[in-house]
Design a protein around this motif. Structure first.
Motif, PDB file in Angstrom:
ATOM      1  N   UNK A  83       1.856   4.865   7.292  1.00  0.00           N
ATOM      2  CA  UNK A  83       2.607   6.059   6.879  1.00  0.00           C
ATOM      3  C   UNK A  83       4.004   5.637   6.402  1.00  0.00           C
ATOM      4  N   UNK A  84       4.047   5.051   5.236  1.00  0.00           N
ATOM      5  CA  UNK A  84       5.291   4.450   4.744  1.00  0.00           C
ATOM      6  C   UNK A  84       6.375   5.497   4.516  1.00  0.00           C
ATOM      7  N   UNK A  85       6.059   6.568   3.781  1.00  0.00           N
ATOM      8  CA  UNK A  85       7.077   7.573   3.461  1.00  0.00           C
ATOM      9  C   UNK A  85       7.615   8.238   4.729  1.00  0.00           C
ATOM     10  N   UNK A  86       6.706   8.550   5.666  1.00  0.00           N
ATOM     11  CA  UNK A  86       7.135   9.195   6.908  1.00  0.00           C
ATOM     12  C   UNK A  86       8.033   8.264   7.717  1.00  0.00           C
ATOM     13  N   UNK A 112      10.830  -1.712   9.813  1.00  0.00           N
ATOM     14  CA  UNK A 112      10.807  -1.299   8.407  1.00  0.00           C
ATOM     15  C   UNK A 112      10.194  -2.382   7.515  1.00  0.00           C
ATOM     16  N   UNK A 113      10.508  -3.648   7.804  1.00  0.00           N
ATOM     17  CA  UNK A 113       9.891  -4.752   7.050  1.00  0.00           C
ATOM     18  C   UNK A 113       8.379  -4.717   7.250  1.00  0.00           C
ATOM     19  N   UNK A 114       7.961  -4.474   8.487  1.00  0.00           N
ATOM     20  CA  UNK A 114       6.534  -4.381   8.809  1.00  0.00           C
ATOM     21  C   UNK A 114       5.894  -3.181   8.108  1.00  0.00           C
ATOM     22  N   UNK A 115       6.642  -2.065   8.065  1.00  0.00           N
ATOM     23  CA  UNK A 115       6.138  -0.838   7.439  1.00  0.00           C
ATOM     24  C   UNK A 115       5.759  -1.087   5.971  1.00  0.00           C
ATOM     25  N   UNK A 116       6.662  -1.745   5.249  1.00  0.00           N
ATOM     26  CA  UNK A 116       6.409  -2.013   3.829  1.00  0.00           C
ATOM     27  C   UNK A 116       5.342  -3.106   3.647  1.00  0.00           C
ATOM     28  N   UNK A 117       5.520  -4.238   4.321  1.00  0.00           N
ATOM     29  CA  UNK A 117       4.662  -5.402   4.061  1.00  0.00           C
ATOM     30  C   UNK A 117       3.241  -5.203   4.572  1.00  0.00           C
ATOM     31  N   UNK A 118       3.084  -4.505   5.706  1.00  0.00           N
ATOM     32  CA  UNK A 118       1.744  -4.265   6.243  1.00  0.00           C
ATOM     33  C   UNK A 118       0.904  -3.441   5.249  1.00  0.00           C
ATOM     34  N   UNK A 119       1.597  -2.570   4.482  1.00  0.00           N
ATOM     35  CA  UNK A 119       0.911  -1.742   3.484  1.00  0.00           C
ATOM     36  C   UNK A 119       0.788  -2.445   2.132  1.00  0.00           C
ATOM     37  N   UNK A 120       1.230  -3.705   2.081  1.00  0.00           N
ATOM     38  CA  UNK A 120       1.117  -4.468   0.835  1.00  0.00           C
ATOM     39  C   UNK A 120       2.216  -4.186  -0.165  1.00  0.00           C
ATOM     40  N   UNK A 121       3.261  -3.455   0.255  1.00  0.00           N
ATOM     41  CA  UNK A 121       4.355  -3.115  -0.672  1.00  0.00           C
ATOM     42  C   UNK A 121       5.481  -4.153  -0.524  1.00  0.00           C
ATOM     43  N   UNK A 122       5.157  -5.374  -0.989  1.00  0.00           N
ATOM     44  CA  UNK A 122       6.038  -6.513  -0.743  1.00  0.00           C
ATOM     45  C   UNK A 122       7.336  -6.439  -1.537  1.00  0.00           C
TER      46      UNK A 122
END
Length: 751
Positions: free
Chosen positions: A495-498, A522-532
């Motif tokens: 849930x990146x946006x949330x 936050x780093x985990x939030x982006x990278x876990x979803x592949x949004x490097x």
């Protein structure tokens, strides 16, 4: 009465007055001897005034039964007699007897009322003191004394009753006691405790003869109200300072987070040769602990040893606490073991110290020792040892402490309830944690945070967010720990946006300054979803570079997604931040191995050898019948090793039938695939699960703890095992909980 008899009475009365002043055994011995002489000397009833002295001597020496016998045998007790016994009953906290005597008195004066007012307030019934004070004001023949008003000021302070405090102050002024320091000091203290610092200062300024006690009282009030500069200014104005003045400054500065200034005041105190007592040592050691100032703490310890205060239980406990906070747990332990007298505070300091220094097993052991010493735990001690069980993921012992909380009546304390909610959450029993939370009559910030974090560790994002929103709706303010739970839940659910909204709200709406843990989430939030790319931009906009855990988080996601470009950038920064951290080498090795780039793998391994970087060996453990069974990969040391490997071979066969295919991506060796399959088939968690299947009863879940993250293959294999065997398997790895049941995992494979 003859002149000689009168002189003898006066002599006996003087001796009894002296005995009353001495008190204790000496007073009893002298009073008993004079009592015998009185009985021998006076064939008829002795004079009332002499018996009054005898009654007072017995009462002040702690022999209330003898005092009452003297009273009961007196033919003609007067007001003084009754007041003497009334004061003794009040001092002994015998409230019913005190009330009966007061009600039976044919006449009363201010001393009678004072005794009862003091008796009620000292037994935790200040409201009864107020009722009696109002009854006194209605008496026409009796008026309050300065002792009455001083006692009532303290009652108003205890009740935090501003109206009562102002009313008593008016009586002080009306009766002309305003100039008395005996009344002025309690007034200053009362107003300061109520936060009415202006009134406190006005009373202080109106006093003509200001004593050291009054200065000390106002300084305490100013420090309590965080008026540091005013307190320091008043301190500097004082011509005469006693040890209490200095100790007040040391304590107040420490409590206000100004530990360095507290140390400076302590040094000045020593330089001026002021006597230092247990309270001064306790406060300055607290300051050293807060600063983690080990060297200063050791110097003060040496000074304590020279002043013979080390045997003082209060100082000894403070030393244990100081060394624990300075991460010198063995020094804390040495002080504790040398203590000749230990109380609940000493034991609690040691148990908490073990917990703070990741020595949770020692904390549980110390708690057992304390019980064997006959010391009963309080809510703080029990809460601390339960927290240690939570850190160990030891549900069995934690459940035993839960029973102790119920039996001892300590369950009603929120400290204990919160610790139990945390325990069940950390041990994977989130349903039990929630049930206990629902049974609590009151929830504070810690209660909500414990449950929010518990659900977050399970990756239950919806439940985590729902709880967080309920917490806000109930008017409780989240802290930084609460947001770590919420952000990590968003990360694991994608849930990146949330998650971004919560991160912004944390700063704008709640005024919480992000720390490294929040940035890592936050780093985990982006990278876990592949949004490097977004992760990279976020890192570049941070006020400082991520810590080692932040870079390792990014690198781990790059390995899972195969992003070599950003993975190398993360690895380079991780090496620069923490050259001895093996994560950068291991994760990069894994990325190169997945692409078959074995030359690069060999190069990285040489780098590890050259820099003497060692990878922490993976191990898993399971607790069965109060014994911990630890396994490492290909472990053959267990007494039941043959049965464990037989069970594992059977499982491998059954899993293959169900369609399981080994994932060898975690094997960092250039060997044949068959060899890779063999290597992963004996991983530590698989051995621990096989042991659990053999020994743990069918109706109980199998609970495994692993020191590293669960690898992809073990995660997939455990899903198959749960389906084949029909068993619930809970695995707590270095990051989170996984609950495997009927072929699925609580993480939803977004892990």
């Amino acid at each position: 009465m003859t002149h000689a008899a009168h002189a003898l009475c006066n002599r006996y009365a003087a001796i009894l007055s002296s005995a009353a002043g001495d008190g204790g055994r000496t007073g009893v011995r002298v009073a008993g001897a004079v009592h015998c002489l009185i009985l021998k000397t006076f064939l008829q009833a002795p004079p009332t005034f002499l018996l009054n002295h005898l009654l007072t001597a017995y009462a002040k020496s702690g022999r209330l039964a003898r005092a009452r016998r003297v009273f009961d045998e007196m033919p003609d007790p007067n007001l003084f007699t009754r007041n003497a016994l009334l004061s003794a009953l009040a001092h002994s906290r015998l409230v019913p007897d005190m009330e009966r005597l007061f009600a039976s008195m044919p006449e009363r004066d201010a001393v009678s009322y004072n005794a009862l007012i003091t008796g009620f307030s000292s037994t935790g019934s200040p409201a009864r003191s107020v009722q009696l004070y109002r009854a006194l004001l209605r008496e026409e023949s009796v008026r309050p004394t300065r002792i009455t008003l001083s006692a009532m000021i303290m009652v108003a302070s205890a009740l935090s009753d501003r109206a009562l405090g102002h009313s008593v102050h008016c009586q002080v002024l009306r009766l002309g006691f305003g100039a008395y320091a005996f009344v002025g000091s309690p007034l200053v203290d009362m107003y300061a405790k109520m936060g009415l610092i202006r009134d406190a200062r006005r009373v202080f300024q109106e006093m003509e003869a200001k004593t050291v006690v009054m200065y000390n009282t106002l300084i305490t009030g100013l420090l309590r109200c965080k008026m540091i500069e005013d307190a320091k200014g008043l301190f500097q104005l004082m011509v005469d300072r006693d040890s209490i003045t200095w100790t007040t400054m040391v304590t107040g500065l420490t409590q206000n987070g100004l530990q360095l200034e507290a140390l400076d005041v302590f040094r000045r105190m020593r330089a001026e040769g002021v006597g230092i007592d247990q309270y001064t040592f306790g406060s300055i050691l607290t300051a050293c602990g807060a600063l983690a100032a080990l060297e200063e703490g050791k110097q003060i310890h040496a000074y304590i040893t020279r002043t013979w205060y080390e045997d003082n239980v209060f100082v000894g406990s403070a030393l244990v606490d100081m060394y624990s906070k300075c991460r010198s747990i063995r020094l804390a332990e040495a002080v504790f073991r040398r203590m000749t007298c230990r109380n609940i505070i000493s034991w609690t300091a040691m148990i908490v110290g073990y917990g703070q220094n990741a020595c949770s097993e020692e904390a549980v052991r110390a708690f057992s020792e304390m019980q064997m010493d006959g010391i009963k735990p309080d809510d703080f001690t029990l809460g601390s040892v339960i927290s240690s069980c939570a850190n160990l993921a030891s549900l069995e012992e934690g459940a035993q402490f839960h029973c102790l909380a119920l039996v001892s009546g300590l369950m009603r304390y929120i400290t204990v309830s919160n610790a139990l909610v945390t325990l069940y959450g950390k041990c994977g029993s989130i349903e039990d944690a929630h049930r206990l939370f629902d049974e609590m009559s009151f929830h504070d910030q810690v209660s909500w945070t414990a449950l929010v974090t518990g659900y977050a560790q399970f990756g239950k994002a919806k439940e985590t967010i729902d709880l967080f929103e309920k917490m806000l709706a109930n008017g409780l303010m989240p802290d930084g720990v609460t947001f770590i739970g919420v952000l990590s839940a968003c990360s694991r659910a994608g849930l990146v946006e949330k998650g971004c909204d919560y991160f912004d709200s944390m700063q704008k709406d709640h005024g919480i300054v992000p720390i490294d843990d929040h940035y890592t989430c936050m780093i985990d939030l982006y990278s876990r979803s592949g949004r490097f790319k977004e992760a990279e931009e976020f890192i570049k906009q941070m006020p400082h570079s991520p810590d080692a855990f932040g870079w390792a988080t990014l690198l781990s996601s790059c390995r899972l997604r195969g992003n070599m470009e950003i993975g190398k950038w993360a690895a380079e920064n991780l090496l620069e931040t923490d050259p001895q951290n093996p994560a950068s080498y291991v994760l990069l090795c894994s990325m190169h191995a997945a692409k078959g780039q074995w030359t690069e793998v060999a190069h990285l391994r040489r780098g590890m050898r050259d820099r003497q970087v060692k990878k922490e060996p993976g191990c898993s453990w399971i607790k069965y019948k109060n014994k911990v069974h630890i396994f490492s990969a290909d472990d053959q040391s267990h007494p039941f090793s043959s049965r464990i490997y037989e069970k594992l071979e059977w499982l491998n066969s059954k899993m293959a039938e169900e369609g399981y295919k080994p994932d060898v991506s975690s094997v960092l060796h250039d060997v044949a695939d068959a060899d890779k399959v063999h290597m992963i088939s004996h991983h530590s968690e698989k051995l621990a699960i096989a042991f659990g299947l053999i020994f743990v009863p069918q109706e109980m879940p199998i609970r495994i703890v692993k020191n590293l993250r669960v690898c992809v293959d073990c995660h997939n294999a455990t899903k198959f095992i749960s389906k084949i065997t029909g068993r619930d398997i809970l695995v707590r790895d270095a990051v989170r909980f996984h609950k495997f049941s009927d072929g699925t995992c609580s993480c939803g494979d977004f892990w």
